[in-house]
Enzyme design. Structure first.
Site, PDB file in Angstrom:
ATOM      1  N   THR A  49      41.924  49.417  36.383  1.00  0.00           N
ATOM      2  CA  THR A  49      41.604  47.864  36.535  1.00  0.00           C
ATOM      3  C   THR A  49      40.094  47.648  36.345  1.00  0.00           C
ATOM      4  O   THR A  49      39.360  48.582  36.182  1.00  0.00           O
ATOM      5  CB  THR A  49      42.113  47.085  37.625  1.00  0.00           C
ATOM      6  N   ASN A  73      49.129  47.365  37.851  1.00  0.00           N
ATOM      7  CA  ASN A  73      49.877  47.860  39.095  1.00  0.00           C
ATOM      8  C   ASN A  73      51.111  48.346  38.709  1.00  0.00           C
ATOM      9  O   ASN A  73      52.020  48.098  37.949  1.00  0.00           O
ATOM     10  CB  ASN A  73      50.382  46.765  40.231  1.00  0.00           C
ATOM     11  N   HIS A 103      42.913  44.688  50.057  1.00  0.00           N
ATOM     12  CA  HIS A 103      42.588  46.189  49.543  1.00  0.00           C
ATOM     13  C   HIS A 103      41.559  46.739  50.513  1.00  0.00           C
ATOM     14  O   HIS A 103      40.855  46.023  51.304  1.00  0.00           O
ATOM     15  CB  HIS A 103      42.226  46.225  48.315  1.00  0.00           C
ATOM     16  N   LYS A 107      37.223  49.088  47.297  1.00  0.00           N
ATOM     17  CA  LYS A 107      37.809  48.653  45.842  1.00  0.00           C
ATOM     18  C   LYS A 107      36.603  47.690  45.519  1.00  0.00           C
ATOM     19  O   LYS A 107      35.868  46.987  46.022  1.00  0.00           O
ATOM     20  CB  LYS A 107      39.112  47.647  46.107  1.00  0.00           C
TER      21      LYS A 107
END
Length: 209
Positions: A49, A73, A103, A107
């Site tokens: 991502t 995802n 998260h 991240k």
């Protein structure tokens, strides 16, 4: 071929022909991945991502040469929820919608790719949606606003909540990933589905259908 973790690889030196490449690595590796897949005619499952606009265009260009499946995802549950959203949203046209994603503290991209995936689905059904990130300040919520909130902490693998607020009733759809195994299983399923498909750009919804 599976590229994993958040590391940057200077060069992909693989001589064997692969059935499919699965990338869970880093946006900075995409140039190398693109060259490898085009040169060897290898299908690609892209699970990284945080792509910028230039990389998004490069992904589309690659899909003209090989089949490419890209998803924010690879959890089966997340993608089933995304399909359900397309059915549920028209029936809840008067409900306010908010998205919260949580998260781990390492991240890098916010909001998560999955939250953006849900937002794009909402936009398809409600074209007038206006996305508000980490709401602050004064003023009431606009009827077309969709709040997107990012929480970072600890070792949380990933949790996403879609909240529907109506008059005197609320609906919460929550997905929690208890380990990263679910993403690996989904990516393998996607790779098995992709390898005999024509060149083009696919998403996980295509695989589930």
């Amino acid at each position: 071929v599976v590229l994993q973790k958040s590391f940057i690889i200077p060069k992909l030196s693989i001589c064997e022909k692969a059935d499919c490449l699965i990338d869970f690595s880093h946006i900075d590796n995409f140039g190398m991945i693109k060259d490898f897949c085009k040169t060897t005619s290898t299908p690609a499952v892209l699970a990284t991502t945080g792509y910028d606009e230039e990389t998004e265009k490069a992904v589309e260009e690659l899909s003209k040469s090989v089949p490419v499946l890209r998803s924010a995802n690879f959890s089966i549950g997340i993608n089933v929820i995304n399909l359900a959203l397309k059915e549920v949203l028209p029936k809840l046209s008067d409900f306010d919608v908010e998205i919260v994603e949580t998260h781990h503290n390492l991240k890098q991209d916010s909001p998560s790719g999955t939250a953006i995936k849900f937002a794009k689905t909402i936009k398809e059904v409600r074209p007038n949606s206006n996305f508000v990130y980490c709401r602050q300040g004064n003023g009431k919520r606009d009827v077309n606003d969709v709040g997107i909130f990012s929480i970072r902490g600890g070792s949380e693998t990933g949790r996403h909540e879609i909240m529907f607020f109506g008059k005197e009733e609320s609906i919460f759809i929550t997905h929690t990933a208890q380990s990263k195994t679910v993403f690996a299983a989904g990516a393998l399923r996607a790779a098995q589905w992709l390898i005999d498909k024509p060149n083009g750009l696919y998403d996980f919804d295509n695989c589930l259908r």
